[in-house]
Design a protein around this motif. Sequence first.
Motif, PDB file in Angstrom:
ATOM      1  N   PHE A 157       0.830  -1.206   0.000  1.00 60.55           N
ATOM      2  CA  PHE A 157       0.000   0.000   0.000  1.00 60.55           C
ATOM      3  C   PHE A 157       0.863   1.254   0.000  1.00 60.55           C
ATOM      4  O   PHE A 157       1.881   1.342   0.691  1.00 60.55           O
ATOM      5  N   LYS A 158       0.396   2.217  -0.781  1.00 58.00           N
ATOM      6  CA  LYS A 158       1.050   3.523  -0.877  1.00 58.00           C
ATOM      7  C   LYS A 158      -0.004   4.616  -0.703  1.00 58.00           C
ATOM      8  O   LYS A 158      -1.183   4.334  -0.490  1.00 58.00           O
ATOM      9  N   GLU A 159       0.431   5.854  -0.808  1.00 61.18           N
ATOM     10  CA  GLU A 159      -0.466   6.991  -0.643  1.00 61.18           C
ATOM     11  C   GLU A 159      -1.712   6.833  -1.510  1.00 61.18           C
ATOM     12  O   GLU A 159      -1.634   6.552  -2.704  1.00 61.18           O
ATOM     13  N   GLY A 160      -2.864   7.002  -0.881  1.00 64.98           N
ATOM     14  CA  GLY A 160      -4.134   6.934  -1.591  1.00 64.98           C
ATOM     15  C   GLY A 160      -4.826   5.582  -1.519  1.00 64.98           C
ATOM     16  O   GLY A 160      -6.017   5.469  -1.838  1.00 64.98           O
ATOM     17  N   ASP A 161      -4.110   4.517  -1.115  1.00 70.74           N
ATOM     18  CA  ASP A 161      -4.718   3.184  -1.050  1.00 70.74           C
ATOM     19  C   ASP A 161      -5.599   3.039   0.186  1.00 70.74           C
ATOM     20  O   ASP A 161      -5.360   3.672   1.223  1.00 70.74           O
ATOM     21  N   TRP A 162      -6.589   2.155   0.092  1.00 71.72           N
ATOM     22  CA  TRP A 162      -7.455   1.844   1.224  1.00 71.72           C
ATOM     23  C   TRP A 162      -8.094   0.481   1.026  1.00 71.72           C
ATOM     24  O   TRP A 162      -8.167  -0.039  -0.083  1.00 71.72           O
ATOM     25  N   GLY A 191      -2.428  11.325   3.617  1.00 70.74           N
ATOM     26  CA  GLY A 191      -1.211  11.279   4.417  1.00 70.74           C
ATOM     27  C   GLY A 191      -1.220  10.248   5.520  1.00 70.74           C
ATOM     28  O   GLY A 191      -0.223  10.123   6.255  1.00 70.74           O
ATOM     29  N   LYS A 192      -2.293   9.495   5.667  1.00 70.42           N
ATOM     30  CA  LYS A 192      -2.355   8.477   6.717  1.00 70.42           C
ATOM     31  C   LYS A 192      -1.636   7.205   6.272  1.00 70.42           C
ATOM     32  O   LYS A 192      -1.524   6.913   5.091  1.00 70.42           O
ATOM     33  N   THR A 193      -1.182   6.432   7.250  1.00 67.61           N
ATOM     34  CA  THR A 193      -0.622   5.094   7.001  1.00 67.61           C
ATOM     35  C   THR A 193      -1.209   4.127   8.035  1.00 67.61           C
ATOM     36  O   THR A 193      -0.492   3.398   8.703  1.00 67.61           O
ATOM     37  N   ASP A 194      -2.520   4.134   8.145  1.00 69.36           N
ATOM     38  CA  ASP A 194      -3.211   3.379   9.184  1.00 69.36           C
ATOM     39  C   ASP A 194      -3.485   1.948   8.731  1.00 69.36           C
ATOM     40  O   ASP A 194      -4.090   1.719   7.675  1.00 69.36           O
ATOM     41  N   GLY A 219     -11.743  -2.094  -1.930  1.00 67.08           N
ATOM     42  CA  GLY A 219     -10.454  -1.433  -1.791  1.00 67.08           C
ATOM     43  C   GLY A 219      -9.949  -0.886  -3.109  1.00 67.08           C
ATOM     44  O   GLY A 219     -10.609  -0.997  -4.151  1.00 67.08           O
ATOM     45  N   THR A 220      -8.770  -0.298  -3.069  1.00 66.30           N
ATOM     46  CA  THR A 220      -8.180   0.312  -4.266  1.00 66.30           C
ATOM     47  C   THR A 220      -7.384  -0.677  -5.101  1.00 66.30           C
ATOM     48  O   THR A 220      -7.179  -0.452  -6.292  1.00 66.30           O
TER      49      THR A 220
END
Length: 243
Positions: A157-162, A191-194, A219-220
């Motif tokens: 996972f990178k920025e924007g993934d969920w 900006g989260k990395t949860d 998910g993405t």
Amino acid sequence: MKNLRLFAFLFAAAAMVTFSSCNKDDDDDVTVIDFESIELPEEGYINNKSLTLEGVTFYNNFNEQYSSWFGFAYSNCTDKTTNGYINQYSVFGDGGYKSKQFAVAYYSHYNFLLDGATPHFQFANQEEKLLENVMITNGTYLVLAITEGKDAPAKIFKEGDWFKVIFTGYKADGTKIEKPVEFYLADFRDGKTDICKTWKEVDLKPLGKVNKVTITFDGTDMGDFGPNTPTYVCMDNLTYWNE
């Protein structure tokens, strides 16, 4: 003076009884399913049967020919280092929520496309109950897949993934509840990395009174056969109101 003290004591005791009877956690008001009554084999999991616990049936579909399954399994596995589907029954933690055992829900997009089957739990005899909440967290399979990228086709996972789990309710007559309950198991937006690595409470009251609840994912990181991210969630302490 002694009479005054006795009166004060009796008044305080009566107040405590009144407060206790209004407590939402009173044993007479709610039922909590913690999966501790299940006898697990030496390997630490069961993946081949539907079980009914406290009036709720947890659906399981097991294929003996291929030893494959989807729906619900039950486990006490806590391996936090082994990646891949061979470790699909481990919670990324030290056990269940304040206990040793827990359930693992697995959604198979292939089986969903084949016959619409999804992991679900359901009240017996067409009963409808008001769910209170459930505790959920990620398994090791998912956590390592999105952090180490060793489980193709799942990506790091990178920025924007969920990635989220979706609880959808149904009435006894099959009517679908319009608004499901959703929870982000991983959230890399803004900006989260949860990544959920501890037990979290999910409020299921918005579903209202239901007979059945299905569990799906979104998910993405998507492929031709649904999410590439491992579609698993660990679950414990499902709580519902008895009335």
